[in-house]
Write a protein that holds these residues in place. Structure first.
Motif, PDB file in Angstrom:
ATOM      1  N   GLN A  94       0.815  -1.209   0.000  1.00 28.54           N
ATOM      2  CA  GLN A  94       0.000   0.000   0.000  1.00 28.54           C
ATOM      3  C   GLN A  94       0.852   1.264   0.000  1.00 28.54           C
ATOM      4  O   GLN A  94       0.436   2.285  -0.537  1.00 28.54           O
ATOM      5  CB  GLN A  94      -0.941   0.009   1.205  1.00 28.54           C
ATOM      6  CG  GLN A  94      -2.058  -0.991   1.078  1.00 28.54           C
ATOM      7  CD  GLN A  94      -2.968  -1.008   2.297  1.00 28.54           C
ATOM      8  OE1 GLN A  94      -2.601  -0.574   3.375  1.00 28.54           O
ATOM      9  NE2 GLN A  94      -4.173  -1.538   2.105  1.00 28.54           N
ATOM     10  N   ARG A  95       2.013   1.205   0.597  1.00 30.64           N
ATOM     11  CA  ARG A  95       2.903   2.368   0.622  1.00 30.64           C
ATOM     12  C   ARG A  95       3.784   2.447  -0.621  1.00 30.64           C
ATOM     13  O   ARG A  95       4.559   3.374  -0.776  1.00 30.64           O
ATOM     14  CB  ARG A  95       3.777   2.319   1.871  1.00 30.64           C
ATOM     15  CG  ARG A  95       2.959   2.519   3.121  1.00 30.64           C
ATOM     16  CD  ARG A  95       3.787   2.421   4.349  1.00 30.64           C
ATOM     17  NE  ARG A  95       2.934   2.616   5.522  1.00 30.64           N
ATOM     18  CZ  ARG A  95       3.374   2.719   6.741  1.00 30.64           C
ATOM     19  NH1 ARG A  95       4.661   2.635   6.978  1.00 30.64           N
ATOM     20  NH2 ARG A  95       2.540   2.894   7.736  1.00 30.64           N
ATOM     21  N   GLY A  96       3.689   1.463  -1.495  1.00 27.93           N
ATOM     22  CA  GLY A  96       4.429   1.494  -2.747  1.00 27.93           C
ATOM     23  C   GLY A  96       5.891   1.116  -2.628  1.00 27.93           C
ATOM     24  O   GLY A  96       6.690   1.449  -3.496  1.00 27.93           O
ATOM     25  N   TYR A  97       6.261   0.404  -1.578  1.00 27.13           N
ATOM     26  CA  TYR A  97       7.662   0.056  -1.370  1.00 27.13           C
ATOM     27  C   TYR A  97       8.166  -1.001  -2.348  1.00 27.13           C
ATOM     28  O   TYR A  97       9.362  -1.097  -2.579  1.00 27.13           O
ATOM     29  CB  TYR A  97       7.894  -0.455   0.050  1.00 27.13           C
ATOM     30  CG  TYR A  97       7.716   0.580   1.133  1.00 27.13           C
ATOM     31  CD1 TYR A  97       7.807   1.937   0.864  1.00 27.13           C
ATOM     32  CD2 TYR A  97       7.477   0.200   2.436  1.00 27.13           C
ATOM     33  CE1 TYR A  97       7.658   2.885   1.859  1.00 27.13           C
ATOM     34  CE2 TYR A  97       7.331   1.135   3.441  1.00 27.13           C
ATOM     35  CZ  TYR A  97       7.424   2.477   3.149  1.00 27.13           C
ATOM     36  OH  TYR A  97       7.281   3.401   4.139  1.00 27.13           O
ATOM     37  N   SER A 110      18.801   1.750   2.587  1.00 28.87           N
ATOM     38  CA  SER A 110      17.701   2.375   3.325  1.00 28.87           C
ATOM     39  C   SER A 110      16.354   1.810   2.885  1.00 28.87           C
ATOM     40  O   SER A 110      15.478   1.560   3.708  1.00 28.87           O
ATOM     41  CB  SER A 110      17.707   3.882   3.107  1.00 28.87           C
ATOM     42  OG  SER A 110      18.860   4.451   3.659  1.00 28.87           O
ATOM     43  N   ARG A 111      16.185   1.635   1.598  1.00 26.15           N
ATOM     44  CA  ARG A 111      14.907   1.137   1.069  1.00 26.15           C
ATOM     45  C   ARG A 111      14.645  -0.294   1.553  1.00 26.15           C
ATOM     46  O   ARG A 111      13.546  -0.611   2.012  1.00 26.15           O
ATOM     47  CB  ARG A 111      14.932   1.189  -0.449  1.00 26.15           C
ATOM     48  CG  ARG A 111      13.630   0.758  -1.070  1.00 26.15           C
ATOM     49  CD  ARG A 111      13.648   1.081  -2.562  1.00 26.15           C
ATOM     50  NE  ARG A 111      12.385   0.807  -3.167  1.00 26.15           N
ATOM     51  CZ  ARG A 111      11.330   1.587  -3.088  1.00 26.15           C
ATOM     52  NH1 ARG A 111      11.390   2.702  -2.423  1.00 26.15           N
ATOM     53  NH2 ARG A 111      10.201   1.261  -3.674  1.00 26.15           N
ATOM     54  N   LEU A 112      15.644  -1.150   1.458  1.00 25.66           N
ATOM     55  CA  LEU A 112      15.463  -2.539   1.879  1.00 25.66           C
ATOM     56  C   LEU A 112      15.229  -2.631   3.385  1.00 25.66           C
ATOM     57  O   LEU A 112      14.394  -3.417   3.844  1.00 25.66           O
ATOM     58  CB  LEU A 112      16.671  -3.373   1.468  1.00 25.66           C
ATOM     59  CG  LEU A 112      16.884  -3.524  -0.040  1.00 25.66           C
ATOM     60  CD1 LEU A 112      18.171  -4.290  -0.323  1.00 25.66           C
ATOM     61  CD2 LEU A 112      15.710  -4.195  -0.693  1.00 25.66           C
ATOM     62  N   ALA A 113      15.920  -1.815   4.159  1.00 27.90           N
ATOM     63  CA  ALA A 113      15.730  -1.821   5.608  1.00 27.90           C
ATOM     64  C   ALA A 113      14.341  -1.312   5.975  1.00 27.90           C
ATOM     65  O   ALA A 113      13.680  -1.867   6.866  1.00 27.90           O
ATOM     66  CB  ALA A 113      16.801  -0.974   6.276  1.00 27.90           C
ATOM     67  N   THR A 114      13.863  -0.276   5.292  1.00 34.45           N
ATOM     68  CA  THR A 114      12.527   0.243   5.553  1.00 34.45           C
ATOM     69  C   THR A 114      11.473  -0.795   5.226  1.00 34.45           C
ATOM     70  O   THR A 114      10.501  -0.968   5.980  1.00 34.45           O
ATOM     71  CB  THR A 114      12.290   1.538   4.747  1.00 34.45           C
ATOM     72  OG1 THR A 114      13.239   2.515   5.156  1.00 34.45           O
ATOM     73  CG2 THR A 114      10.887   2.063   4.948  1.00 34.45           C
ATOM     74  N   THR A 174       8.955  -2.397   7.991  1.00 34.83           N
ATOM     75  CA  THR A 174       7.516  -2.266   7.759  1.00 34.83           C
ATOM     76  C   THR A 174       6.835  -3.619   7.863  1.00 34.83           C
ATOM     77  O   THR A 174       5.770  -3.747   8.474  1.00 34.83           O
ATOM     78  CB  THR A 174       7.245  -1.636   6.379  1.00 34.83           C
ATOM     79  OG1 THR A 174       7.823  -0.334   6.345  1.00 34.83           O
ATOM     80  CG2 THR A 174       5.760  -1.544   6.087  1.00 34.83           C
ATOM     81  N   ILE A 175       7.452  -4.646   7.295  1.00 34.19           N
ATOM     82  CA  ILE A 175       6.873  -5.989   7.358  1.00 34.19           C
ATOM     83  C   ILE A 175       6.849  -6.490   8.794  1.00 34.19           C
ATOM     84  O   ILE A 175       5.848  -7.033   9.258  1.00 34.19           O
ATOM     85  CB  ILE A 175       7.641  -6.954   6.428  1.00 34.19           C
ATOM     86  CG1 ILE A 175       7.389  -6.578   4.968  1.00 34.19           C
ATOM     87  CG2 ILE A 175       7.246  -8.406   6.699  1.00 34.19           C
ATOM     88  CD1 ILE A 175       8.253  -7.318   3.981  1.00 34.19           C
ATOM     89  N   GLY A 215      17.425   4.763   7.892  1.00 37.13           N
ATOM     90  CA  GLY A 215      18.449   5.393   7.059  1.00 37.13           C
ATOM     91  C   GLY A 215      19.782   4.688   7.302  1.00 37.13           C
ATOM     92  O   GLY A 215      20.174   4.481   8.437  1.00 37.13           O
ATOM     93  N   CYS A 216      20.436   4.298   6.259  1.00 40.70           N
ATOM     94  CA  CYS A 216      21.739   3.671   6.401  1.00 40.70           C
ATOM     95  C   CYS A 216      22.549   3.947   5.141  1.00 40.70           C
ATOM     96  O   CYS A 216      22.013   4.312   4.109  1.00 40.70           O
ATOM     97  CB  CYS A 216      21.614   2.175   6.649  1.00 40.70           C
ATOM     98  SG  CYS A 216      20.832   1.259   5.308  1.00 40.70           S
TER      99      CYS A 216
END
Length: 71
Positions: A27-30, A39-43, A47-48, A63-64
């Motif tokens: 739903q958040r488009g990740y 950062s994207r993979l960690a977020t 989230t999961i 953020g990393c």
């Protein structure tokens, strides 16, 4: 027999928790981008794991930065 049913219930609850987290990520488009940044993979992972907490206002962002290779 009671121990098996508790394990089964715990397994179902954990799977549902993670499934709700995956739905929140969609739903958040990740999952729509092919940018594999740290950062994207960690977020996405956080989230999961946050699961249903995403729907009560938790918006995890990580953020990393990965070290750059030497030249």
């Amino acid at each position: 027999m009671i121990v098996r049913s508790r394990n089964g219930i715990v397994t179902i609850v954990v799977l549902l928790w993670l499934l709700i987290g995956v739905v929140a990520g969609f739903q958040r488009g990740y999952f729509g981008s092919s940018d594999p940044s740290c950062s994207r993979l960690a977020t996405i992972a956080v989230t999961i794991v946050a699961g249903p907490l995403n729907y009560v206002g938790v918006n995890p962002r990580i953020g990393c930065s990965a070290p750059q290779p030497s030249q």
